[in-house]
Motif scaffolding. Sequence first.
Motif, PDB file in Angstrom:
ATOM      1  N   THR A   5       0.833  -1.201   0.000  1.00  0.00           N
ATOM      2  CA  THR A   5       0.000   0.000   0.000  1.00  0.00           C
ATOM      3  C   THR A   5       0.867   1.250   0.000  1.00  0.00           C
ATOM      4  O   THR A   5       0.583   2.219  -0.703  1.00  0.00           O
ATOM      5  CB  THR A   5      -0.912   0.013   1.243  1.00  0.00           C
ATOM      6  N   LEU A   6       1.923   1.219   0.800  1.00  0.00           N
ATOM      7  CA  LEU A   6       2.801   2.389   0.863  1.00  0.00           C
ATOM      8  C   LEU A   6       3.421   2.661  -0.504  1.00  0.00           C
ATOM      9  O   LEU A   6       3.507   3.810  -0.936  1.00  0.00           O
ATOM     10  CB  LEU A   6       3.895   2.177   1.915  1.00  0.00           C
ATOM     11  N   VAL A   7       3.816   1.580  -1.193  1.00  0.00           N
ATOM     12  CA  VAL A   7       4.408   1.761  -2.524  1.00  0.00           C
ATOM     13  C   VAL A   7       3.382   2.370  -3.471  1.00  0.00           C
ATOM     14  O   VAL A   7       3.653   3.361  -4.167  1.00  0.00           O
ATOM     15  CB  VAL A   7       4.916   0.401  -3.060  1.00  0.00           C
ATOM     16  N   VAL A   8       2.171   1.782  -3.477  1.00  0.00           N
ATOM     17  CA  VAL A   8       1.121   2.291  -4.363  1.00  0.00           C
ATOM     18  C   VAL A   8       0.840   3.762  -4.052  1.00  0.00           C
ATOM     19  O   VAL A   8       0.714   4.594  -4.953  1.00  0.00           O
ATOM     20  CB  VAL A   8      -0.161   1.444  -4.193  1.00  0.00           C
ATOM     21  N   ASN A   9       0.804   4.096  -2.747  1.00  0.00           N
ATOM     22  CA  ASN A   9       0.552   5.481  -2.344  1.00  0.00           C
ATOM     23  C   ASN A   9       1.594   6.417  -2.904  1.00  0.00           C
ATOM     24  O   ASN A   9       1.275   7.494  -3.404  1.00  0.00           O
ATOM     25  CB  ASN A   9       0.596   5.586  -0.822  1.00  0.00           C
ATOM     26  N   ARG A  10       2.839   6.026  -2.783  1.00  0.00           N
ATOM     27  CA  ARG A  10       3.943   6.846  -3.309  1.00  0.00           C
ATOM     28  C   ARG A  10       3.707   7.185  -4.773  1.00  0.00           C
ATOM     29  O   ARG A  10       3.823   8.330  -5.200  1.00  0.00           O
ATOM     30  CB  ARG A  10       5.264   6.094  -3.172  1.00  0.00           C
ATOM     31  N   VAL A  11       3.343   6.129  -5.543  1.00  0.00           N
ATOM     32  CA  VAL A  11       3.137   6.322  -6.976  1.00  0.00           C
ATOM     33  C   VAL A  11       1.982   7.292  -7.204  1.00  0.00           C
ATOM     34  O   VAL A  11       2.086   8.240  -7.989  1.00  0.00           O
ATOM     35  CB  VAL A  11       2.859   4.958  -7.646  1.00  0.00           C
ATOM     36  N   LEU A  12       0.876   7.077  -6.458  1.00  0.00           N
ATOM     37  CA  LEU A  12      -0.300   7.932  -6.654  1.00  0.00           C
ATOM     38  C   LEU A  12       0.013   9.382  -6.286  1.00  0.00           C
ATOM     39  O   LEU A  12      -0.417  10.313  -6.958  1.00  0.00           O
ATOM     40  CB  LEU A  12      -1.471   7.415  -5.818  1.00  0.00           C
ATOM     41  N   ILE A  13       0.768   9.566  -5.197  1.00  0.00           N
ATOM     42  CA  ILE A  13       1.132  10.921  -4.788  1.00  0.00           C
ATOM     43  C   ILE A  13       1.987  11.557  -5.863  1.00  0.00           C
ATOM     44  O   ILE A  13       1.815  12.723  -6.217  1.00  0.00           O
ATOM     45  CB  ILE A  13       1.893  10.895  -3.443  1.00  0.00           C
ATOM     46  N   HIS A  14       2.885  10.768  -6.417  1.00  0.00           N
ATOM     47  CA  HIS A  14       3.792  11.303  -7.434  1.00  0.00           C
ATOM     48  C   HIS A  14       2.988  11.841  -8.613  1.00  0.00           C
ATOM     49  O   HIS A  14       3.318  12.877  -9.182  1.00  0.00           O
ATOM     50  CB  HIS A  14       4.754  10.215  -7.877  1.00  0.00           C
ATOM     51  N   PHE A  15       1.919  11.124  -8.979  1.00  0.00           N
ATOM     52  CA  PHE A  15       1.130  11.579 -10.112  1.00  0.00           C
ATOM     53  C   PHE A  15       0.058  12.594  -9.702  1.00  0.00           C
ATOM     54  O   PHE A  15      -0.742  12.997 -10.530  1.00  0.00           O
ATOM     55  CB  PHE A  15       0.497  10.394 -10.839  1.00  0.00           C
ATOM     56  N   GLY A  16       0.017  12.935  -8.450  1.00  0.00           N
ATOM     57  CA  GLY A  16      -0.904  13.984  -8.006  1.00  0.00           C
ATOM     58  C   GLY A  16      -2.358  13.569  -8.030  1.00  0.00           C
ATOM     59  O   GLY A  16      -3.248  14.391  -8.189  1.00  0.00           O
ATOM     60  N   LEU A  17      -2.621  12.274  -7.867  1.00  0.00           N
ATOM     61  CA  LEU A  17      -4.005  11.813  -7.953  1.00  0.00           C
ATOM     62  C   LEU A  17      -4.802  12.200  -6.723  1.00  0.00           C
ATOM     63  O   LEU A  17      -5.997  12.451  -6.793  1.00  0.00           O
ATOM     64  CB  LEU A  17      -4.011  10.288  -8.112  1.00  0.00           C
ATOM     65  N   TYR A  18      -4.109  12.294  -5.585  1.00  0.00           N
ATOM     66  CA  TYR A  18      -4.833  12.419  -4.331  1.00  0.00           C
ATOM     67  C   TYR A  18      -5.652  13.691  -4.212  1.00  0.00           C
ATOM     68  O   TYR A  18      -6.642  13.725  -3.504  1.00  0.00           O
ATOM     69  CB  TYR A  18      -3.867  12.295  -3.148  1.00  0.00           C
ATOM     70  N   ARG A  19      -5.227  14.749  -4.908  1.00  0.00           N
ATOM     71  CA  ARG A  19      -5.991  15.987  -4.729  1.00  0.00           C
ATOM     72  C   ARG A  19      -7.367  15.897  -5.369  1.00  0.00           C
ATOM     73  O   ARG A  19      -8.201  16.751  -5.157  1.00  0.00           O
ATOM     74  CB  ARG A  19      -5.197  17.174  -5.238  1.00  0.00           C
ATOM     75  N   HIS A  20      -7.618  14.852  -6.180  1.00  0.00           N
ATOM     76  CA  HIS A  20      -8.935  14.721  -6.805  1.00  0.00           C
ATOM     77  C   HIS A  20      -9.861  13.807  -6.021  1.00  0.00           C
ATOM     78  O   HIS A  20     -10.970  13.551  -6.448  1.00  0.00           O
ATOM     79  CB  HIS A  20      -8.774  14.190  -8.231  1.00  0.00           C
ATOM     80  N   LEU A  21      -9.395  13.310  -4.881  1.00  0.00           N
ATOM     81  CA  LEU A  21     -10.209  12.354  -4.129  1.00  0.00           C
ATOM     82  C   LEU A  21     -10.960  13.059  -3.015  1.00  0.00           C
ATOM     83  O   LEU A  21     -10.479  14.035  -2.445  1.00  0.00           O
ATOM     84  CB  LEU A  21      -9.307  11.270  -3.535  1.00  0.00           C
ATOM     85  N   TRP A  22     -12.103  12.497  -2.671  1.00  0.00           N
ATOM     86  CA  TRP A  22     -12.895  13.127  -1.612  1.00  0.00           C
ATOM     87  C   TRP A  22     -12.331  12.763  -0.245  1.00  0.00           C
ATOM     88  O   TRP A  22     -12.009  13.625   0.552  1.00  0.00           O
ATOM     89  CB  TRP A  22     -14.359  12.691  -1.725  1.00  0.00           C
ATOM     90  N   HIS A  23     -12.207  11.470   0.045  1.00  0.00           N
ATOM     91  CA  HIS A  23     -11.755  11.048   1.372  1.00  0.00           C
ATOM     92  C   HIS A  23     -10.525  10.176   1.177  1.00  0.00           C
ATOM     93  O   HIS A  23     -10.618   8.992   0.861  1.00  0.00           O
ATOM     94  CB  HIS A  23     -12.874  10.268   2.061  1.00  0.00           C
ATOM     95  N   GLN A  24      -9.378  10.794   1.319  1.00  0.00           N
ATOM     96  CA  GLN A  24      -8.162  10.092   0.921  1.00  0.00           C
ATOM     97  C   GLN A  24      -7.831   8.934   1.827  1.00  0.00           C
ATOM     98  O   GLN A  24      -7.386   7.887   1.369  1.00  0.00           O
ATOM     99  CB  GLN A  24      -7.023  11.087   0.901  1.00  0.00           C
ATOM    100  N   ALA A  25      -8.077   9.129   3.134  1.00  0.00           N
ATOM    101  CA  ALA A  25      -7.749   8.050   4.061  1.00  0.00           C
ATOM    102  C   ALA A  25      -8.605   6.821   3.753  1.00  0.00           C
ATOM    103  O   ALA A  25      -8.127   5.685   3.781  1.00  0.00           O
ATOM    104  CB  ALA A  25      -7.966   8.507   5.486  1.00  0.00           C
TER     105      ALA A  25
END
Lengths: 69, 674
Positions: A26-46
Amino acid sequence: MSGELNLFGVYLHAELVTSTIALALTLVVNRVLIHFGLYRHLWHQALFEVAVFVILWALVVKLSSSWLL
Amino acid sequence: MPRLDRDKQRFSVNTFVAAMLALYLAMSIGLERPYWAIMTVYIVSGPLAAAVRSKALYRFLGTFVGAAGAVLLVPLLVHAPLLLSLAMSLWVGGCLALSVLDRSPPSYILMLAGYTCAMIGFPAVNQPTAIFDIAAARVEEILIGIACAALVHSLVFPRPVGTALRGRIGHWLGEADRWALDLLRGELAQLDRDRGRLAGAASEIQLMARHLPFDTSFLRETTAVVRQLRDRVLVLIPVLASLSDRLAALRAITPELDPELRGLLAALAAWIESGAPRARGAALITELETARTSMSVRDWYGFNRSSLLTRAIELVRAQADAHALHAYLQDPEGPPPRLFGADRASEHRPLHRDLGLAALSGAAAFGAVLLCCVVWIWSGWQEGESAAITAAITCCLFAAMDDPVPAIRKFGLYLVAAMVLGALYLFVLMPAISGFPMLVLVLAPTLLVVGAMIPDPRLAFPALSVIVNLVNTLVIQDHFSADFARFVNINLSQFFGVFAAVLVTRTLRSMSAEVSARRLLRHTWGDLARVAAGREEDSTVDLASRLVDRVGLLSPKLAAARAGDLKGLDILRELRVGIDLASLRALCSRLPPPVTAELEVLLDGVGARYQARALGVPVPPEQPLRAHLDRLLGRLARGDLAATGARGLCALVGLRRNLFPEAAPPAPVVEGAA
């Protein structure tokens, strides 16, 4: 699946081992997603993170029971 | 009575849910001490979700290392109890010393590794063959607690650290703006306000930023921006401090300043008031530079004026960058802002560290744990292990304080409260109930009420102490039927642990705010001596970070100190000197060789003075040094004031103002004299 996993002669709960692997993934996947800036488009990131973790955990359990155990 | 607001209620309910979830999971997979999971949930939980998550990770790592230590030490030395006690105490003390040395959040790992080893190792001495199973069970219990806390706090209304941090930084920048405006407009009444607080707040921001990569909001993507902003914050404090000093010098000579300077300062103030836009900032920098080169520098007024303008340019650069970065933080869509300074910042800046104090803290923990062990072994007191564990925990938890003794004593007091509650639970409530839902109902009132106190900084410590000790008491019934003799024995043993911790800590390392302040000052002087001698390897921003951190630590201590020579001490002075010394050192290789040689002599002299102050020996006389400084000032002023010369002059003026504030201004420079 429940029971104990023999890790180098040490018996551990299988859930502990699989969940730790899933957490690392999960941590690896998160790193990748953060790198591509996906998280700012999500409603509830946790919540999204937990969902990713659960999916990965299920995958790990599935794969481990068919390949490893 | 503090108000019970929504956030606190939510926090309490969240934590309780996480604790019960952890308890349920731990019980359902048949772990032998499920209450440890509750304890972990309460220890890890905090109002900021990101802090819970980073703490969870650190706690996991620390627990793991501690458990590994116990597994390593106990079977090896179990037949030689004294040796084992020695090894365990050394482990606790060593881990604690390393952890105190580093004040950033990850230092938690080592502190935990220290006392977890004691918590797992000591109860296992009677069954050394089972040590691995015991350690694995403890780690699993703690893991469940960590996982539940992280899960619930991230999922249910998380309070992201990013937003809190953004608010902090915004507030900080507002304060810095007000400081700048006060001094530019000459509102002297406002200048005396405690600016040391600003330094403390800067360190807090720096520590809070360490949690940012763990955040639950997308603000964790802005970690790099926050790091750049942190560097601007660290630069702003010394720049503002020197600006204020130079302005005071100028006003002492000519209260109304010269018209050009007055105009420039007004323009600067207007620019800051308008939110420090970049375009106008670039124009201001050009204006300030022209003003600096246009007027010939001949006398003390000119020197100070040139120095002031150099600092004003730095102020514009830092302020413009800081405001641009802060605006970008508010709205991170779009391209990152263009900056005047470097757009890369290193991950972490160093903070103040005190090797001697860390070693003393470690020694205190070592001594307290060993004392308990010796009493335990010689008396053959079966419950003596609780004393050793309690001593380890109390020494570790309060090691960061100047004087941990009052806190440890209070911990003992809360132990009594927890004991009463624990007795109620063990002997009255627990025997009357059966089943998990009943257990939850019984635990709910206490945990919910005490849990609501944790977010309040003043109540956090008592609340946490009561909960941890209460849960610790409940652990008894996992193993034995509730036995009053054993209950009393364990509690007595815990008291003995607290007593040993107080005794050893008081003899070894308690210090008053005053002693601690002097210690910080001595460290600062040692740093300055190193910078002056060119033995400092850190960059200027790193140096600023350490000095600013010390100012932040010093200011509350000076406020509390009663000694006359500490009252009214200008704590920003050493900060200014440090930055000036660093920039002079950096210039050394870039000036013409004869000037460099003279500069070296001056820096060595300044270094020797600070070295003497750090060591507490008589300080060399200031007269020859001042004469030398004045000669050098004259030389630089006569030379051509290119960028390097101007910067050197700025730093030299700063040095003279801060080293010899009472001395008469130097004689004006006479054209043509050697």
